[in-house]
Structure formats: C-alpha cells, structure tokens
Design an enzyme around this catalytic site. Structure first.
Site, PDB file in Angstrom:
ATOM      1  N   CYS A   2      67.513  40.760  52.533  1.00 59.80           N
ATOM      2  CA  CYS A   2      67.896  42.172  52.574  1.00 59.80           C
ATOM      3  C   CYS A   2      69.292  42.317  53.181  1.00 59.80           C
ATOM      4  CB  CYS A   2      66.922  42.952  53.441  1.00 59.80           C
ATOM      5  SG  CYS A   2      65.219  42.732  52.944  1.00 59.80           S
ATOM      6  N   ARG A  27      73.713  39.386  48.166  1.00 57.87           N
ATOM      7  CA  ARG A  27      72.578  38.769  48.860  1.00 57.87           C
ATOM      8  C   ARG A  27      71.307  38.813  48.014  1.00 57.87           C
ATOM      9  NH1 ARG A  27      73.647  38.837  54.504  1.00 57.87           N
ATOM     10  NH2 ARG A  27      71.527  39.297  55.127  1.00 57.87           N
ATOM     11  N   TRP A  74      65.168  42.915  49.507  1.00 57.93           N
ATOM     12  CA  TRP A  74      64.686  41.738  48.761  1.00 57.93           C
ATOM     13  C   TRP A  74      63.229  41.625  49.178  1.00 57.93           C
ATOM     14  CZ3 TRP A  74      65.927  37.825  45.391  1.00 57.93           C
ATOM     15  CH2 TRP A  74      65.249  36.620  45.511  1.00 57.93           C
ATOM     16  N   ASN A 100      65.843  43.748  58.158  1.00 55.15           N
ATOM     17  CA  ASN A 100      65.965  42.494  57.425  1.00 55.15           C
ATOM     18  C   ASN A 100      65.220  41.449  58.245  1.00 55.15           C
ATOM     19  OD1 ASN A 100      66.806  40.200  56.039  1.00 55.15           O
ATOM     20  ND2 ASN A 100      68.811  40.147  57.038  1.00 55.15           N
ATOM     21  N   GLY A 101      64.297  40.731  57.611  1.00 50.86           N
ATOM     22  CA  GLY A 101      63.529  39.716  58.335  1.00 50.86           C
ATOM     23  C   GLY A 101      62.052  39.857  58.003  1.00 50.86           C
ATOM     24  N   GLU A 489      66.711  14.628  40.756  1.00 48.48           N
ATOM     25  CA  GLU A 489      67.371  15.859  41.187  1.00 48.48           C
ATOM     26  C   GLU A 489      68.879  15.622  41.366  1.00 48.48           C
ATOM     27  OE1 GLU A 489      66.746  18.780  41.070  1.00 48.48           O
ATOM     28  OE2 GLU A 489      68.005  19.809  42.512  1.00 48.48           O
ATOM     29  N   LYS A 493      71.673  17.765  39.299  1.00 48.43           N
ATOM     30  CA  LYS A 493      72.717  18.562  39.984  1.00 48.43           C
ATOM     31  C   LYS A 493      74.088  18.178  39.458  1.00 48.43           C
ATOM     32  CE  LYS A 493      71.132  21.224  41.327  1.00 48.43           C
ATOM     33  NZ  LYS A 493      69.735  21.465  41.392  1.00 48.43           N
ATOM     34  N   GLU A 496      74.695  19.308  35.829  1.00 51.18           N
ATOM     35  CA  GLU A 496      74.773  20.773  35.698  1.00 51.18           C
ATOM     36  C   GLU A 496      76.144  21.339  36.034  1.00 51.18           C
ATOM     37  OE1 GLU A 496      71.403  22.032  38.336  1.00 51.18           O
ATOM     38  OE2 GLU A 496      71.021  23.443  36.716  1.00 51.18           O
ATOM     39  N   HIS A 512      64.718  -2.960  32.145  1.00 50.38           N
ATOM     40  CA  HIS A 512      64.018  -2.630  30.899  1.00 50.38           C
ATOM     41  C   HIS A 512      64.887  -1.780  29.978  1.00 50.38           C
ATOM     42  CE1 HIS A 512      60.363  -4.395  32.496  1.00 50.38           C
ATOM     43  NE2 HIS A 512      60.634  -3.764  33.635  1.00 50.38           N
ATOM     44  N   LYS A 613      70.677  31.375  35.477  1.00 47.51           N
ATOM     45  CA  LYS A 613      69.903  31.199  36.706  1.00 47.51           C
ATOM     46  C   LYS A 613      68.410  31.267  36.419  1.00 47.51           C
ATOM     47  CE  LYS A 613      69.356  30.749  41.144  1.00 47.51           C
ATOM     48  NZ  LYS A 613      69.482  29.368  41.630  1.00 47.51           N
TER      49      LYS A 613
END
Ligand code: M6R
Length: 618
Positions: A2, A27, A74, A100-101, A489, A493, A496, A512, A613
C-alpha cells in the site's frame, strides 16, 4: 504494497493527496481513497480500481478542506472492493485511518471491540485500528481534548501486533495529523506552513526535499507549522531533517536504477514478512503456524503431493519437491501447468495439490488447478496476489507477502514462494514423524533474511564478473538436486533479461549430451551447495574447463570455497545455512548476474522484450 499520504497546510488537500498517490502507484494497488476534514466533518471518497477513476469521481463529488489523508491499497485482508478500500473510519465516522502493513492480531482485537459495541463493515485488518483509536479516545482518563487523539493512538498501537505505517485524522482535532510506523516505511515532508506524510520519497518531491524518516515505533504529530516526533515510549525526539537530492525517477525505485534491482534488495524484508507470525517461538523451540491452511492429520495422511506452476514458479515447485521428499518423505509429483492440463493426469482425491503463481492469474496454472479441482483434489494456492482468481478458486491460500513485484523478471516473488514451501515441508515432516527435530532448519529460515543482506553487500563481485562475461554466446547453469532447481531459475533469469542463450541441466547429464555444446565461447556456472556432492560437481567443472569454458561456482563460504577455489575460475560464496535450504540464498547471485548482464548489454531489465508480467492467455 500500500501507499499512504497525508497533507496539512494552506492548499486544498485533494489535489495534493491525488498527486502524491499518483507518485506511489508504482508500488502496485487495486483501490484508492482519500479522507479530508472540512467544517467539522470527515469526508471520505474511496473505490476499487485505478486512481484516475477516483479522480473522476472526485470531480463530480468534490471534497474541500486543507487537511487530509490518502491511500492506495494492495489487498491483504479482504478482496479488492470499495468497502475494503482505505481510509477506514470508526463507528462515529469522526476518525479516519490509512494503513500500510499487516495487523496480525486483528481477529482478536475485532472480537474484543465487537464485545464493546464495535460494528465492522469491511473485511480488513485496518478497520480495527480506527475502532480501537475511537475506543481509547472515548475512554481517556482525563486531560485536554487535543491530547486525547495522541493518547488514543498510542494506546491503540500498544495493542497491535504486526507492522504498520499509519496516518490518522480526527474531526475533533482539525489542526493536526498523527502518523506512526513500525516495520513499514513512513516519511514526513517539511514545508513552509504545510507538512506532508508519505510512504515514500517520490510522493513528496513536488513540494519538499526536507524530510524526517520515521524510525521504528516513532509517532509524529504533524501541525501546519511544525512537527513533533516521539519515541515508542513517548519521549520527544530531536532530529535534523534529511535533505533528498535524488531525481524523481530514481526516487520511485527507492534510489535503485531499476525495479528489478530494488526488488532483489527487497528480499531480506520479504523473507521476514513471509515468516512473520508463521514461525513462532514456543519455549526453546520454533513452531510453524500456518493458520490459513489446516495442517492436520489429512495432510499427514495424504498419499502424495502434486505441485504445478509455470516459469519461475515452476522452479519454486522443483525446490518444493526436493524439500517435501527430504523432510516429509512423501511422494511428490511436479509438473509444468501447461503440460499437466493436457496430459490426462491421474487423480487421487486424497492428494494435496499445490498451485504456485505470483500473479494468481496465469492462464495455464488456472486451467491446471480447475482440472485438478474437477478431479476432486484439495487445492492449496501459494500466491502473492490477494483477490486474484487463483486465491478465490483455491480451497486454501498461503500468501507470500512479497509486496508488489513490478519488474517482469520475478525475484522476490520466487524466493518467498520458496520460503512458504519450506515452511509447509518442515511442518509436514514433523506431522508425519519423519523429522525428529525441525529446529535447526527453522532456525536457518529465520537467518535467511540477514544472510541475504550479507550476500547483497557482496554484489560488486558479481557486477565485475558480469562486466567480463556478459557477451558470452552461451551460458550454462548446472547443479544437482536443489542446485539443479536453482540452475533452472538462474538460466531463465539470464535469458529473460539479457537475451543470452542460457540453459540449465542436471550436472549428471553433462556427459549425456550438453558437453557437446561446450567451447571457448561458453560460460558454465555451477551451483554447489550439497556437501556430499562436491566431488561430483568438481569433476563436472573440470570437464567443461578442459573444453575451454569459463567457469564460476556458487557455493558455501568455508568448506565450499576450499573445495572449489582451485577448480573454478570465479567463486561466489554464500553465508552458511543448512544445505537443504540453500536455494533461499544461492539464487541471489544468479539474479544479480542476470541483472548486471542485462545492464551491460544495454537492455531494460524491468521490461524485457516479448514478455509480460502476467501471462493471462495460453
Ligand atoms: O504469475 P506466475 O507466477 O504464475 O507467472 C509464471 C511465469 O509466467 C513467470 O514466473 C515468468 O516465468 C517470469 N517472467 C519469471 O521471471
């Protein structure tokens, strides 16, 4: 995450608040609102949807006044909706709060307040704060009215467990705003005859560059001409303002060059947030409490766990597989959601079906979940997005609490997914009697945040390495078990955002096939955190070195360093935690390497070509 703001001064509050909220949009948010004091009343306008919808509404339903608070929400507790949007007011409608929290003990506080006549209209944790402040406001032992609000806020805060940045106004005391922070950022901006509050610097830069960064537990009483700061204990604080000289673009990213770099640096805090209230002390021991998922005998008796996801979330699922097998000795199946949905899978209604998705909106992941649901499976979602389709359709939801992730390349969403999976696997291991003592592992989880921060301070080594290696034709990542999952991963990354051809393989597969591709234009990054496999991975590194590849290894400081410093050309070390939890740390150098390679190549790491996204179509 938030965003909150506040204004008191000589201007009309509405445009100042809207402008500040616009600067906090980065945010991430799903709804917005403002409250302004005028003629002895609190006026509130709030709604689900973008800020411009709120601005349109305010054009037809204007609100006046020179003191107000604003919020971009959020969603955490309760879906995105008009009623759940902030500001929230108390039962009298004379006190308004933005927050916020997370108020962890909101359910207990709500019950306590309901017993005393509280009537709640939203599903949020924040609403309890407004009611609690009002309760103490009405029950002040004695003293002048204007001190009551501060008293009531401080008493309310003393009852709250969790994190908050708060701004409060009251129609009874229209000459001040009250702000407070604990584990969530809050800044007071200082002007001439006007003052500001905001979650972040960009919201203030149009008006001032002189600010107070509130410290943990501090409360600020903000008047038009002055600001008083108090410690948690109520002692006055004397502080010199900080001068901000960032430009606006840098400020939105917290001073970082890109959102991705900021989000990589958010990971220590994200780990802490994911663990908050889920890993608790019970005497000498740690206990896992995931209240949103009943981890009862049905879990303990499940014959199998099925994990499905896409992209980076699928890599988290791979780590989950190793973790569940190792700690809980339960058979685990992992599949890419786009494969799962078309392969006519075999269902067992007793299976636990875990679906992982940062956005909760990935088309293939949702299709796989719906298929499993139809087959009678119990669906547990691990997601970062409250109110997402996945969170609404799953039987149970475990939120990752990573905060909004803006960069397309996932970083903190991934690592917090790992944290959730480790909590579940360790808890299940205990429930199934396979893990006699989970404490060393749980202790390591609590240390992951600080050790990640240590690792991030070593980023220049990776930056220098990327500057030398960024134009390699091919980059391969290799590892075994947990290290294989992180290799996947690391390779994703890199491809991408740097557009380098990069692949990952299980190190045992080298001979192999993949070794045929290795030449002097190749960089091989080995992950080596599984002590019993050091010799094997060292041999693999020697094999690619012999074919002319450049090599690097990500391993533990101490024994890893000793084992590999003569084997690989570059050694990136990790602060020590349990081998089986290594992905929580070992992925960080891989994220940084991808980031710095992308920057070296002149790419925008936040907006890689051809990628979105949230992949909401097949
Ligand atoms: O929102 P989801 O976690 O379901 O997204 C899955 C993938 O699309 C996502 O992880 C993708 O691979 C990212 N761009 C990785 O950085």
């Amino acid at each position: 995450m938030c965003g909150i703001t506040g204004y008191i001064g000589f201007r009309k509050a509405k445009p100042v608040l809207l402008q500040a909220l616009a600067k906090l949009e980065y945010r991430g948010y799903d709804s917005a609102g403002i409250a302004v004091l005028h003629e002895g009343m609190v006026q509130v306008r709030k709604m689900k949807g973008p800020l411009k919808a709120l601005a349109t509404r305010l054009a037809t339903e204007p609100i006046e006044g020179a003191i107000g608070i604003g919020h971009t929400r959020w969603a955490t507790h309760g879906e995105p909706s008009d009623v759940n949007s902030h500001p929230h007011t108390d039962v009298s409608g004379r006190i308004a709060v933005v927050h916020n929290g997370i108020i962890e003990n909101y359910a207990a506080l709500k019950a306590w307040l309901c017993d005393r006549g509280g009537i709640f209209i939203s599903e949020t944790d924040t609403e309890v704060v407004a009611h609690l402040i009002n309760y103490y406001y009405q029950n002040v032992p004695q003293g002048p009215w204007e001190d009551r609000l501060l008293y009531a806020v401080r008493r309310a805060l003393s009852r709250i467990t969790g994190s908050y940045a708060l701004a409060v106004i009251s129609a009874d005391v229209p000459d001040r705003l009250i702000a407070a922070r604990k584990d969530s950022p809050l800044i007071v901006g200082l002007g001439e005859g006007e003052q500001f509050i905001a979650s972040d610097v960009p919201a203030l830069l149009a008006y001032t560059r002189e600010v107070y960064f509130l410290e943990e537990g501090e409360v600020a009483v903000v008047y038009r001409d002055t600001v008083e700061l108090f410690t948690e204990q109520g002692e006055p604080v004397d502080r010199t303002p900080t001068h901000i000289d960032w430009d606006l673009a840098a400020a939105e990213k917290g001073g970082y060059a890109h959102f991705m770099l900021k989000e990589i640096h958010d990971q220590p805090k994200a780990y802490t947030d994911t663990l908050r209230s889920r890993l608790v002390r019970e005497g000498q021991d740690w206990a896992v409490k995931v209240e949103e998922i009943p981890l009862d005998h049905t879990w303990a008796a499940a014959p199998r766990i099925v994990l499905t996801a896409c992209g980076t979330a699928w890599h988290a699922a791979m780590v989950g597989k190793y973790a569940f097998e190792r700690f809980a000795r339960i058979p685990v199946e992992v599949d890419i959601a786009s494969e799962y949905r078309y392969r006519n899978p075999v269902f067992n209604p007793q299976d636990i079906f875990i679906v992982i998705s940062q956005s909760g909106e990935t088309a293939d992941t949702l299709a796989a979940m719906r298929l499993a649901k139809k087959g009678g499976a119990r669906i547990v979602a691990i997601t970062n997005a409250v109110g997402s389709t996945l969170s609404r359709e799953a039987d149970q939801v475990m939120y990752t609490w990573a905060g909004p992730e803006i960069a397309v390349a996932s970083t903190k969403a991934f690592t917090t997914q790992l944290m959730c999976l480790y909590l579940l696997a360790l808890k299940l291991g205990t429930l199934r009697g396979c893990l006699r003592d989970a404490n060393p592992y749980l202790q390591s989880l609590t240390e992951a945040a600080d050790k990640t921060a240590v690792l991030l301070r070593r980023k220049e080594q990776i930056q220098r390495f990327a500057a030398r290696q960024f134009n390699k034709n091919k980059v391969f990542f290799m590892g075994r078990q947990f290290d294989y999952a992180v290799s996947l991963e690391g390779a994703l990354k890199l491809k991408e955002i740097s557009y380098t051809h990069s692949e990952a393989f299980a190190a045992g597969e080298l001979k192999h096939g993949p070794i045929a591709l290795v030449d002097t234009h190749t960089l091989v990054v080995a992950l080596a955190t599984q002590g019993e496999l050091f010799d094997k991975i060292a041999s693999n590194i020697r094999e690619v070195t012999a074919r002319g590849a450049a090599t690097a290894v990500i391993t533990w400081e101490g024994e890893g360093e000793a084992a590999f410093h003569e084997v690989a050309q570059e050694v990136f070390t990790l602060p020590r935690i349990e081998d089986s939890l290594s992905p929580l740390l070992s992925v960080i150098p891989a994220q940084l390497f991808a980031y710095y390679c992308a920057v070296q190549r002149g790419n925008d790491p936040d907006k890689p070509r051809n990628l979105a996204k949230s992949v909401t179509v097949e």
